[in-house]
Design an enzyme around this catalytic site. Structure first.
Site, mmCIF file in Angstrom:
data_model
loop_
_atom_site.group_PDB
_atom_site.id
_atom_site.type_symbol
_atom_site.label_atom_id
_atom_site.label_comp_id
_atom_site.label_asym_id
_atom_site.label_seq_id
_atom_site.Cartn_x
_atom_site.Cartn_y
_atom_site.Cartn_z
ATOM 1 N N GLU A 122 9.242 17.173 14.225
ATOM 2 C CA GLU A 122 9.811 16.772 12.939
ATOM 3 C C GLU A 122 9.216 17.694 11.874
ATOM 4 O OE1 GLU A 122 8.512 13.068 11.057
ATOM 5 O OE2 GLU A 122 10.535 12.790 10.281
ATOM 6 N N SER A 126 5.049 8.466 9.505
ATOM 7 C CA SER A 126 5.235 9.369 10.643
ATOM 8 C C SER A 126 5.020 8.608 11.963
ATOM 9 C CB SER A 126 4.247 10.527 10.528
ATOM 10 O OG SER A 126 2.940 9.997 10.446
ATOM 11 N N LYS A 170 0.889 -1.181 0.000
ATOM 12 C CA LYS A 170 0.000 0.000 0.000
ATOM 13 C C LYS A 170 0.917 1.218 0.000
ATOM 14 C CE LYS A 170 -1.736 3.043 1.874
ATOM 15 N NZ LYS A 170 -1.508 4.438 1.412
ATOM 16 N N CYS A 209 14.047 10.657 6.017
ATOM 17 C CA CYS A 209 14.023 10.300 7.443
ATOM 18 C C CYS A 209 15.430 10.301 8.020
ATOM 19 C CB CYS A 209 13.394 8.939 7.637
ATOM 20 S SG CYS A 209 14.348 7.667 6.848
ATOM 21 N N GLU A 221 -0.464 7.671 -1.238
ATOM 22 C CA GLU A 221 -1.378 8.160 -2.283
ATOM 23 C C GLU A 221 -0.841 9.416 -2.966
ATOM 24 O OE1 GLU A 221 -1.613 7.901 0.944
ATOM 25 O OE2 GLU A 221 -3.425 8.835 1.759
HETATM 26 P P1 NAD Z 1 2.406 9.219 6.823
HETATM 27 O O1 NAD Z 1 2.525 8.631 8.195
HETATM 28 O O2 NAD Z 1 1.470 10.350 6.621
HETATM 29 O O3 NAD Z 1 1.938 8.082 5.777
HETATM 30 C C1 NAD Z 1 2.625 6.850 5.680
HETATM 31 C C2 NAD Z 1 1.660 5.801 5.122
HETATM 32 O O4 NAD Z 1 0.597 5.600 6.051
HETATM 33 C C3 NAD Z 1 1.007 6.200 3.797
HETATM 34 O O5 NAD Z 1 0.915 5.048 2.988
HETATM 35 C C4 NAD Z 1 -0.365 6.700 4.221
HETATM 36 O O6 NAD Z 1 -1.345 6.507 3.228
HETATM 37 C C5 NAD Z 1 -0.669 5.880 5.446
HETATM 38 N N1 NAD Z 1 -1.455 6.587 6.455
HETATM 39 C C6 NAD Z 1 -1.465 7.936 6.686
HETATM 40 N N2 NAD Z 1 -2.290 8.208 7.729
HETATM 41 C C7 NAD Z 1 -2.786 7.020 8.153
HETATM 42 C C8 NAD Z 1 -3.687 6.650 9.196
HETATM 43 N N3 NAD Z 1 -4.228 7.558 10.015
HETATM 44 N N4 NAD Z 1 -3.973 5.342 9.350
HETATM 45 C C9 NAD Z 1 -3.433 4.405 8.545
HETATM 46 N N5 NAD Z 1 -2.580 4.717 7.537
HETATM 47 C C10 NAD Z 1 -2.262 5.992 7.349
HETATM 48 O O7 NAD Z 1 3.891 9.586 6.362
HETATM 49 P P2 NAD Z 1 4.341 10.385 5.073
HETATM 50 O O8 NAD Z 1 4.000 11.829 5.247
HETATM 51 O O9 NAD Z 1 3.880 9.688 3.850
HETATM 52 O O10 NAD Z 1 5.933 10.191 5.156
HETATM 53 C C11 NAD Z 1 6.773 11.012 5.920
HETATM 54 C C12 NAD Z 1 7.046 10.395 7.266
HETATM 55 O O11 NAD Z 1 7.656 9.107 7.116
HETATM 56 C C13 NAD Z 1 8.041 11.206 8.086
HETATM 57 O O12 NAD Z 1 7.600 11.245 9.409
HETATM 58 C C14 NAD Z 1 9.334 10.421 7.965
HETATM 59 O O13 NAD Z 1 10.252 10.599 9.019
HETATM 60 C C15 NAD Z 1 8.813 9.025 7.944
HETATM 61 N N6 NAD Z 1 9.789 8.111 7.354
HETATM 62 C C16 NAD Z 1 10.470 7.308 8.220
HETATM 63 C C17 NAD Z 1 11.426 6.451 7.720
HETATM 64 C C18 NAD Z 1 12.194 5.556 8.648
HETATM 65 O O14 NAD Z 1 12.954 4.737 8.163
HETATM 66 N N7 NAD Z 1 12.036 5.662 9.948
HETATM 67 C C19 NAD Z 1 11.673 6.394 6.348
HETATM 68 C C20 NAD Z 1 10.949 7.221 5.500
HETATM 69 C C21 NAD Z 1 9.995 8.089 6.031
#
Ligand code: NAD
Length: 506
Positions: free
Chosen positions: A391, A236, A183, A291, A186
Site C-alpha cells: 500500500e 494501517s 484518539k 483508503c 497526532e
Molecule cells: P496508522 O496505522 O499509522 O495510524 C492510525 C492510528 O493508530 C493513529 O491514531 C495512530 O496514532 C495510531 N497508531 C499508530 N501506530 C500505532 C501503534 N503501533 N500502536 C497503537 N496505535 C498506533 O495509519 P495512518 O497513517 O494514520 O492512516 C493511513 C492508513 O489508514 C492507511 O493504511 C489507510 O489505508 C488506512 N485507512 C483505512 C481506512 C478503511 O476504511 N479501511 C480508512 C482510512 C484509512
C-alpha cells in the site's frame, strides 16, 4: 512575522486541557503539527501518558449512567442540534483540515459532508433501536427484545480523514447511549477538538465525548483498560491487526479497519474516456491518501494501449498546489510520507515499470517547503513489484496488463487486501460475475470509489478489516449496542404453586 504556534490539547469533561491531565503524570510530551503546503510547524499537540488516558476514560465512565438514562427524545434533540451546527459551520472545519492534512478545501468539505450523513442517520436512532415484541409466546408469557448501550467506547482514527472517519463511529455510539473517547491522529489533531466544541455547543453533557491526543501509549491504555467496552479503529493493516488482537484479548468488542490496495478492472468494451476520468479522479483525489483510492488499474487485452495515454493526458493536467488556493491536488501529509512514496516510484522504475508520468518532477503552485509529489503513472507493472504489492498511499497509479477476465479476477482476488474493487465495462454479464466473485467488501460497477451511504455498512474484507462488523449502517448500531431478550409473565392473581422443573412452553 509568522503566526504563533498553537498548542492542541485534549478535550476532557467539556473543556480543552493542555499538558498532563493526571496529577501523577510526568510533564507531557508534545509532537509537532505541520502545514503540509509550507512545511512550517504550526502547532504542537500534547501526547497523553497512560495516567492521562485513565483520566479521560474515568470521565467517560462517570458520564455514562446519566447519558444512557436520558430519553431518546432528548438525546436525538442534541444530535439534531449538532447536525445543524455542523451544516452551518463546516467551512471552518474544512479550513482546519486543509491546514493540517493538505487536501484541497473542496475535498475537505466533501469528507465533512460524508461524515454529516452518518449524523443524519444517527438522528433516526429511536427507530434503529426499536426491538420486537411477541405477545403470548407461551400461555400468559410475553417476549421482547431490546438493545442497550455498552458503556464507554474508544475510537482511534487515522490522519487521512480527520473528520469523516471519527464521524463514521461517534454519532451512532453517542446516539445509542454510549460515551466516547476519541484518539485522533497526532498528524492532524485540531479537527477533533473543533468537533468536541461543537458537541458542547449542541448541549451534549460533559464527559460524553472526550478527545485524547497521543500515540501508541494512549492507544494501548484504551485497548487494555477494563472500563472501555468496545474499540473502533481505522488505520494501517499492521496496526489494525495489533489493535484487534490486543483489544479482543482484553475482552472488548473490536472493529479494526486496515489498509487497502484497490483494483479497477477495465474490460475492452468499457467507455474509455469515462474510464480514464474515473481512474484519474479515484487515483489522485486527495493525493491518493484515501483508503478507497484506486491504486491499480487492471487492463484486459489490448485496452491498456488505448487507456494509458488517456489517463496520462488527464493526470498531466492536474494542478498540484496549496489546498487553500484554486488547485486540484494538495501536498502529502508529511515530508517522511512524501519521501516514502517517492522511493516507491524509484523502486518501480528499477523493477522495470514504465514511468509514464513522474510526479517527482512536479512544479507545484505553493511554497518551496511543501511536501509535494505530483500525479505519477506507472505502466507495465507486474504483481512481483513492491509498487504492486505494498500500500503506497500516495498519488501513484499502477497499470497491470492481464490477458483475460479470468486472469484479472485471479490477480485481484490474490491480493491480501479486500477493501474496494470496481469494474468498468458495458457488459452486464461480466459486471454481474465481478460483483459476485470479487473478494472485497465494497464493489463498484462503473463507479470508481464505491463508498457506501451512511445507512449501509462501510468496511472491507481480508486484511482490510479485522472483526466482523462494518462501520455505520445497521451494523454500526449493532456494534454499539448489545441485545437483551426479556421473557415476562404477569400471572393471574392466583398462586402459581411450586414447580422446580425446567420451564417448558405451554
Ligand atoms: P496508522 O496505522 O499509522 O495510524 C492510525 C492510528 O493508530 C493513529 O491514531 C495512530 O496514532 C495510531 N497508531 C499508530 N501506530 C500505532 C501503534 N503501533 N500502536 C497503537 N496505535 C498506533 O495509519 P495512518 O497513517 O494514520 O492512516 C493511513 C492508513 O489508514 C492507511 O493504511 C489507510 O489505508 C488506512 N485507512 C483505512 C481506512 C478503511 O476504511 N479501511 C480508512 C482510512 C484509512
Amino acid at each position: 512575522m509568522s503566526a504563533p504556534i498553537r498548542e492542541i490539547g485534549h478535550w476532557i469533561d467539556g473543556k480543552e486541557v493542555h499538558g498532563p491531565v493526571a496529577d501523577t503524570a510526568p510533564v507531557g510530551d508534545t509532537a509537532p503539527v505541520t502545514d503540509p503546503a509550507t512545511g512550517r510547524v504550526t502547532g504542537r499537540v500534547v501526547l497523553a501518558g497512560a495516567a492521562d488516558a485513565r483520566v479521560a476514560i474515568a470521565s467517560a465512565a462517570a458520564a455514562f449512567p446519566a447519558w444512557r438514562d436520558l430519553s431518546l427524545t432528548r438525546r436525538t434533540r442534541i444530535l439534531f442540534r449538532f447536525r445543524e451546527l455542523l451544516e452551518r459551520r463546516k467551512p471552518e472545519l474544512a479550513r482546519l483540515i486543509t491546514a493540517e492534512h493538505g487536501k484541497v478545501l473542496a475535498d475537505a468539505l466533501g469528507e465533512i459532508s460524508r461524515g454529516q450523513e452518518v449524523v443524519e442517520f444517527a438522528c433516526g436512532i429511536p427507530h434503529l433501536l426499536k426491538g420486537s415484541m411477541t405477545e403470548n409466546a407461551s400461555t400468559g408469557v410475553d417476549v421482547c427484545s431490546i438493545r442497550q448501550p455498552l458503556g464507554p467506547v474508544a475510537v482511534v482514527s487515522p490522519f487521512n480523514f480527520p473528520a469523516m472517519v471519527p464521524l463514521w463511529f461517534f454519532p451512532l455510539a453517542i446516539a445509542a447511549g454510549n460515551t466516547v473517547v476519541l484518539k485522533p491522529s497526532e498528524k492532524d489533531p485540531s479537527a477533533s477538538i473543533w468537533l468536541a466544541e461543537l458537541w458542547a455547543e449542541a448541549g451534549l453533557p460533559d464527559g460524553v465525548f472526550a478527545v485524547l491526543q497521543g500515540g501508541r501509549t494512549a492507544v494501548d491504555e484504551l485497548l487494555t483498560h477494563p472500563d472501555i467496552r468496545a474499540v473502533s479503529f481505522v488505520g494501517s493493516t499492521p496496526v489494525a491487526r495489533y489493535v484487534y488482537a490486543t483489544a479482543s484479548a482484553h475482552g472488548k468488542r473490536v472493529q479494526a479497519l486496515g489498509g487497502a490496495k484497490n483494483h479497477m478492472l477495465v474490460l475492452p468494451d468499457a467507455d474509455l474516456d469515462a474510464t480514464a476520468d474515473a481512474a484519474v479522479n479515484a487515483g489522485f483525489g486527495s493525493a491518493g491518501e484515501r483508503c478507497m483510492a484506486v491504486s491499480v488499474v487492471v487492463a484486459v487485452g489490448d485496452v491498456a494501449d488505448r487507456l494509458v495515454p488517456r489517463i496520462a493526458e488527464r493526470a498531466a493536467a492536474i494542478r498540484t498546489g496549496d489546498g487553500t488556493r484554486s488547485c486540484d491536488m494538495g501536498p502529502l501529509v508529511t515530508a517522511e510520507h512524501r519521501d516514502r512514496v517517492a522511493a516507491y516510484v524509484g523502486s518501480g522504475e528499477l523493477d522495470g515499470a514504465t514511468v509514464v508520468l513522474d510526479g517527482r518532477r512536479v512544479r507545484p503552485d505553493g511554497a518551496e517547503g511543501g511536501f509535494w509529489l505530483g500525479p505519477t503513472l506507472l505502466d507495465h507493472v507486474t504483481p512481483a513489484m513492491t509498487v504492486y504489492t505494498d500500500e503506497i498511499f500516495g498519488p501513484v497509479l499502477s497499470v497491470v496488463r492481464a490477458g483475460s477476465f479470468d486472469e484479472a479476477m485471479a490477480l485481484i482476488n490474490a491480493s491480501p487486501y479486500g477493501n474496494g474493487a470496481c469494474v468498468f465495462t458495458r457488459d452486464g454479464g461480466a459486471a454481474r460475475r465481478f460483483q459476485n466473485e470479487v473478494e472485497a467488501g465494497m464493489v463498484g460497477v462503473n463507479v470508481p470509489v464505491p463508498v457506501p451511504m451512511a445507512y449501509y455498512g462501510f468496511g472491507g474484507w481480508k486484511d482490510s478489516l479485522f472483526g466482523d462488523t462494518h462501520a455505520h449502517g445497521t451494523e454500526g448500531v449493532h456494534f454499539f449496542t448489545r441485545g437483551k431478550v426479556v421473557t415476562s409473565r404477569w400471572p393471574e392473581p392466583v398462586r402459581g404453586g411450586l414447580d422446580l422443573g425446567f420451564p417448558e412452553n405451554t
